[in-house]
Motif scaffolding. Structure first.
Motif, PDB file in Angstrom:
ATOM      1  N   PHE A 100       0.842  -1.200   0.000  1.00  0.00           N
ATOM      2  CA  PHE A 100       0.000   0.000   0.000  1.00  0.00           C
ATOM      3  C   PHE A 100       0.879   1.253   0.000  1.00  0.00           C
ATOM      4  O   PHE A 100       0.617   2.208  -0.749  1.00  0.00           O
ATOM      5  CB  PHE A 100      -0.950  -0.024   1.202  1.00  0.00           C
ATOM      6  CG  PHE A 100      -1.932   1.122   1.245  1.00  0.00           C
ATOM      7  CD1 PHE A 100      -2.485   1.654   0.076  1.00  0.00           C
ATOM      8  CD2 PHE A 100      -2.315   1.676   2.460  1.00  0.00           C
ATOM      9  CE1 PHE A 100      -3.398   2.709   0.128  1.00  0.00           C
ATOM     10  CE2 PHE A 100      -3.225   2.724   2.517  1.00  0.00           C
ATOM     11  CZ  PHE A 100      -3.759   3.249   1.357  1.00  0.00           C
ATOM     12  N   LYS A 128      -3.357  -7.238  -4.156  1.00  0.00           N
ATOM     13  CA  LYS A 128      -4.162  -6.621  -3.098  1.00  0.00           C
ATOM     14  C   LYS A 128      -3.256  -6.158  -1.979  1.00  0.00           C
ATOM     15  O   LYS A 128      -2.478  -6.947  -1.427  1.00  0.00           O
ATOM     16  CB  LYS A 128      -5.159  -7.628  -2.531  1.00  0.00           C
ATOM     17  CG  LYS A 128      -6.419  -7.777  -3.327  1.00  0.00           C
ATOM     18  CD  LYS A 128      -7.451  -8.491  -2.462  1.00  0.00           C
ATOM     19  CE  LYS A 128      -8.667  -8.900  -3.215  1.00  0.00           C
ATOM     20  NZ  LYS A 128      -9.623  -9.597  -2.337  1.00  0.00           N
ATOM     21  N   THR A 129      -3.352  -4.901  -1.623  1.00  0.00           N
ATOM     22  CA  THR A 129      -2.549  -4.361  -0.524  1.00  0.00           C
ATOM     23  C   THR A 129      -3.489  -3.595   0.397  1.00  0.00           C
ATOM     24  O   THR A 129      -4.603  -3.267   0.001  1.00  0.00           O
ATOM     25  CB  THR A 129      -1.479  -3.388  -1.045  1.00  0.00           C
ATOM     26  OG1 THR A 129      -2.128  -2.174  -1.477  1.00  0.00           O
ATOM     27  CG2 THR A 129      -0.692  -3.984  -2.206  1.00  0.00           C
ATOM     28  N   GLY A 130      -3.041  -3.293   1.607  1.00  0.00           N
ATOM     29  CA  GLY A 130      -3.916  -2.493   2.449  1.00  0.00           C
ATOM     30  C   GLY A 130      -3.609  -2.544   3.922  1.00  0.00           C
ATOM     31  O   GLY A 130      -2.729  -3.287   4.375  1.00  0.00           O
ATOM     32  N   ARG A 139     -10.615   1.065  11.896  1.00  0.00           N
ATOM     33  CA  ARG A 139     -11.394   0.655  13.064  1.00  0.00           C
ATOM     34  C   ARG A 139     -12.725   0.017  12.651  1.00  0.00           C
ATOM     35  O   ARG A 139     -13.408  -0.598  13.450  1.00  0.00           O
ATOM     36  CB  ARG A 139     -11.586   1.810  14.042  1.00  0.00           C
ATOM     37  CG  ARG A 139     -12.342   2.987  13.497  1.00  0.00           C
ATOM     38  CD  ARG A 139     -12.271   4.193  14.457  1.00  0.00           C
ATOM     39  NE  ARG A 139     -12.880   5.371  13.867  1.00  0.00           N
ATOM     40  CZ  ARG A 139     -14.183   5.646  13.901  1.00  0.00           C
ATOM     41  NH1 ARG A 139     -15.015   4.819  14.497  1.00  0.00           N
ATOM     42  NH2 ARG A 139     -14.659   6.736  13.342  1.00  0.00           N
ATOM     43  N   HIS A 140     -13.061   0.147  11.360  1.00  0.00           N
ATOM     44  CA  HIS A 140     -14.296  -0.484  10.879  1.00  0.00           C
ATOM     45  C   HIS A 140     -14.077  -1.905  10.377  1.00  0.00           C
ATOM     46  O   HIS A 140     -15.050  -2.598  10.065  1.00  0.00           O
ATOM     47  CB  HIS A 140     -14.919   0.353   9.765  1.00  0.00           C
ATOM     48  CG  HIS A 140     -15.381   1.700  10.236  1.00  0.00           C
ATOM     49  ND1 HIS A 140     -16.533   1.875  10.944  1.00  0.00           N
ATOM     50  CD2 HIS A 140     -14.819   2.928  10.136  1.00  0.00           C
ATOM     51  CE1 HIS A 140     -16.683   3.152  11.244  1.00  0.00           C
ATOM     52  NE2 HIS A 140     -15.651   3.818  10.772  1.00  0.00           N
ATOM     53  N   ASN A 147      -8.424  -4.660   6.302  1.00  0.00           N
ATOM     54  CA  ASN A 147      -8.147  -4.488   4.870  1.00  0.00           C
ATOM     55  C   ASN A 147      -9.158  -3.575   4.182  1.00  0.00           C
ATOM     56  O   ASN A 147      -9.369  -3.701   2.982  1.00  0.00           O
ATOM     57  CB  ASN A 147      -8.144  -5.853   4.156  1.00  0.00           C
ATOM     58  CG  ASN A 147      -7.062  -6.761   4.691  1.00  0.00           C
ATOM     59  OD1 ASN A 147      -5.935  -6.333   4.927  1.00  0.00           O
ATOM     60  ND2 ASN A 147      -7.404  -8.016   4.926  1.00  0.00           N
ATOM     61  N   LEU A 148      -9.752  -2.667   4.924  1.00  0.00           N
ATOM     62  CA  LEU A 148     -10.769  -1.801   4.321  1.00  0.00           C
ATOM     63  C   LEU A 148     -10.156  -0.591   3.627  1.00  0.00           C
ATOM     64  O   LEU A 148     -10.841   0.138   2.912  1.00  0.00           O
ATOM     65  CB  LEU A 148     -11.797  -1.357   5.366  1.00  0.00           C
ATOM     66  CG  LEU A 148     -12.757  -2.466   5.829  1.00  0.00           C
ATOM     67  CD1 LEU A 148     -13.658  -1.979   6.949  1.00  0.00           C
ATOM     68  CD2 LEU A 148     -13.598  -2.961   4.653  1.00  0.00           C
ATOM     69  N   ILE A 149      -8.851  -0.356   3.831  1.00  0.00           N
ATOM     70  CA  ILE A 149      -8.157   0.781   3.208  1.00  0.00           C
ATOM     71  C   ILE A 149      -6.965   0.223   2.435  1.00  0.00           C
ATOM     72  O   ILE A 149      -6.125  -0.458   3.025  1.00  0.00           O
ATOM     73  CB  ILE A 149      -7.613   1.754   4.285  1.00  0.00           C
ATOM     74  CG1 ILE A 149      -8.683   2.114   5.312  1.00  0.00           C
ATOM     75  CG2 ILE A 149      -6.985   2.992   3.644  1.00  0.00           C
ATOM     76  CD1 ILE A 149      -9.796   2.949   4.780  1.00  0.00           C
ATOM     77  N   GLY A 150      -6.879   0.486   1.151  1.00  0.00           N
ATOM     78  CA  GLY A 150      -5.739  -0.056   0.419  1.00  0.00           C
ATOM     79  C   GLY A 150      -5.803   0.241  -1.066  1.00  0.00           C
ATOM     80  O   GLY A 150      -6.487   1.171  -1.499  1.00  0.00           O
ATOM     81  N   ALA A 151      -5.066  -0.556  -1.825  1.00  0.00           N
ATOM     82  CA  ALA A 151      -4.979  -0.338  -3.267  1.00  0.00           C
ATOM     83  C   ALA A 151      -4.740  -1.671  -3.956  1.00  0.00           C
ATOM     84  O   ALA A 151      -4.238  -2.610  -3.340  1.00  0.00           O
ATOM     85  CB  ALA A 151      -3.833   0.618  -3.589  1.00  0.00           C
ATOM     86  N   LYS A 161     -16.745  -6.419   3.225  1.00  0.00           N
ATOM     87  CA  LYS A 161     -16.764  -5.653   1.981  1.00  0.00           C
ATOM     88  C   LYS A 161     -17.248  -6.465   0.787  1.00  0.00           C
ATOM     89  O   LYS A 161     -17.437  -5.924  -0.293  1.00  0.00           O
ATOM     90  CB  LYS A 161     -15.394  -5.047   1.690  1.00  0.00           C
ATOM     91  CG  LYS A 161     -14.278  -6.023   1.434  1.00  0.00           C
ATOM     92  CD  LYS A 161     -12.988  -5.239   1.310  1.00  0.00           C
ATOM     93  CE  LYS A 161     -11.794  -6.170   1.163  1.00  0.00           C
ATOM     94  NZ  LYS A 161     -11.696  -7.155   2.272  1.00  0.00           N
TER      95      LYS A 161
END
Lengths: 382, 382
Positions: free
Chosen positions: B128, B157-159, B163-164, B167-171, B343
């Motif tokens: 990421f 897949k990276t990330g 707090r939710h 792996n919810l934030i990435g690229a 997700k």
């Protein structure tokens, strides 16, 4: 690659449409006076049934969020507003984290979208967050400054600043739609409008002598807000769209868009991004002057080119000399250091956008740093 | 799409090569015992003259950084090591910011590269950061766990976690090269090897009955480290490479790779990611069992399928029942909430990977949440 068409939009007004031709990632830029009122219908046509997170800074939220929100509601689009602080310092890791968290808290799913309603700061931050949340949410740009309408909202560059420099952290993330309401620009301070205009002039200077001549004749109407403003925005977007379509990831030709920006960014950094002294477009205006003067020094173009550029930028009220920046500036060596850390450096050689005349800019790799140092020293002492 | 070939590598050993066919973003996965010693030559062949930032956690740095660094030096590759804390909590915004800053401080330019030497945590975080610094640096994966070699290092897949959720934030950011040294796996704790093995078994279960049968016959040699281990890693990478090449951005078929993961992730979340109670591969093993049992319940497959999967996972020492997880678990309703925020949800409907038999998994969208609730309630009370 890109074409401009005149199409009817939902609200009955004429909208200029510029297509950014990127295959499955292609999208329309719609440009027109009063477009904000029909934004909901425009978005619903592209993403029917999507839920939206609308990001705006406090200033833009106060001026435009209500009208925009009403338009979304009228089109049946469920949405939530997220407000961020105004100003460049918002393009930071902390706001990036907070925004990602807020988008997730809104429980958007794939197929939903994140909307940037604002200028370049909100567009860059929001676009980066949209690229990162769930590894990529659909993204819509509703630019509210001239700079954002003709530059930052087109082409998919998003990002935040690091302590090592501006825009060093980010992503290429194309929007699915750009809506540029040129009436919104009536609320801009004159200095901010001029700053955006520097980028409009840039498109003429870098590749379209006819457009630059048109601007020389019509700039007053562009500032006043007539149909010439829509035309100037549309032609600028079209110019950028063509370059972006040819070189999405900035491996070659897209670097042309940096005309005036290598010097301009160095000037912005030299005043520590104090916008009282220098805003981005002013740095670009002085940077474009320096690029033309440096090209003349290298024998690439004549004095007549330099004089014409200087006259037009002066006419519209933009600064054209380093000494137009108030206060003390660092020595030439500091500028070279800043330029060397700029991300448009490749293997230690300096890359500049130079020109052979109005509309004839080109990418020159491997410029001798010593020549740049001498030139800058002279300009700083002028 | 992908093909496995046996090629000579620089160090004289045999390496299995799996090509991930993604056009201009395609890359090789090289798999073999002792590959770390020739890593420098392998990297120099792909990125001659590149400068490298090598990211490892403290544990991997202690075990493998010296050998890796020597190999880079021998190949004339200038590099700088960056160490991050070990453990899942490293996949956070704070470490992302710190890593981006360190990569920038190393003054890498375009054409240079960021290397992840480690397991999934380091690979995901580093990938990421590589995607974000200068909007995309070249990225090399040197996975040091079985899980990373057969799963997380392949496919881009990276990330990081929010707090939710994980792996919810990435690229999506593809590496330019993956080097999997299977001898490095000798240093893994047995529980970590088994956890990675759950993903190996998954490739057989989701689409290759012959591979699953081969694993039933050869799993002991895979664990012991013979040439069967290299073959298992290569066949797993090949299976993933084929799915990734067909669906890079996970819009369809790639979801098959989530076999066992919807239930598995929910189990991991239910124990608050306490790895003393459950590690990822154990969650996947139980999740795969649940997916097969749920498929049997829906009349999609027979009891013989379920028994065969249970026997093999039990043979290798993986858990197969929810009650194999030590301690108290939340009620079925909580699991459904967790699954709904996962997700892989689309417009409120639940998507599951179900199966018609060994090697015959498929994506089922719109599974009735009530059926899942009943099934889970029964399993939790079993």
């Amino acid at each position: 690659m890109a074409e401009t068409a005149v199409a009817e939009n939902g609200s009955g007004g004429d909208a200029n449409v510029v297509r950014v031709d990127l295959g499955t990632r292609g999208y329309d830029i719609r440009i027109g006076r009063g477009l904000l009122a029909s934004a909901g219908a425009e978005i619903a046509a592209v993403l029917p049934g999507a839920r939206l997170a609308v990001v705006a800074d406090e200033t833009v939220a106060r001026l435009h969020l209500k009208a925009f929100s009403q338009s979304l509601t009228a089109a049946g689009l469920d949405h939530r507003a997220i407000t961020v602080p105004a100003g460049e310092s918002t393009k930071c890791f902390r706001e990036f984290e907070r925004l990602c968290d807020e988008i997730l808290a809104a429980r958007l799913e794939r197929g939903d979208a994140v909307v940037a309603l604002g200028g370049g700061v909100v567009g860059d931050l929001t676009g980066f967050a949209a690229s990162a949340v769930r590894r990529g949410m659909a993204f819509i740009q509703v630019p509210t400054t001239l700079l954002a309408q003709v530059d930052s909202s087109v082409g998919g560059k998003t990002g935040i600043n690091s302590r090592h420099g501006k825009n060093l952290i980010g992503a290429f993330h194309q929007p699915v739609l750009v809506l540029a309401d040129t009436a919104v620009l009536d609320t801009l301070a004159p200095r901010d409008f001029r700053s955006g205009y520097a980028e409009v002039a840039k498109y003429g200077l870098l590749g379209d002598a006819e457009f630059f001549a048109w601007l020389e004749d019509n700039w007053q109407a562009v500032f006043a807000g007539g149909p010439e403003r829509d035309e100037a925005v549309a032609r600028s977007c079209q110019a950028k769209a063509e370059v972006v379509a040819a070189d999405e990831l900035e491996s070659g030709r897209r670097a042309l868009l940096n005309l005036g920006h290598t010097f301009g960014h160095a000037l912005e950094a030299a005043v520590s991004y104090e916008t009282e002294r220098l805003v981005h477009g002013e740095g670009v205006a002085i940077g474009m002057m320096l690029a033309h003067e440096f090209s003349e020094r290298l024998g690439l173009t004549g004095e007549d080119t330099v004089l014409r550029v200087r006259r037009h930028l002066t006419d519209v009220g933009l600064p054209v000399r380093v000494r137009d920046i108030p206060g003390q500036l660092p020595p030439a060596e500091t500028f070279l250091d800043i330029i060397a850390q700029d991300k448009k450096v490749s293997r230690g050689a300096l890359t500049f956008i130079l020109t052979r005349g109005i509309g004839e800019a080109f990418v020159e790799k491997g410029v001798d740093p010593a020549l740049v140092a001498d030139f800058l020293k002279e300009k700083l002492e002028a």
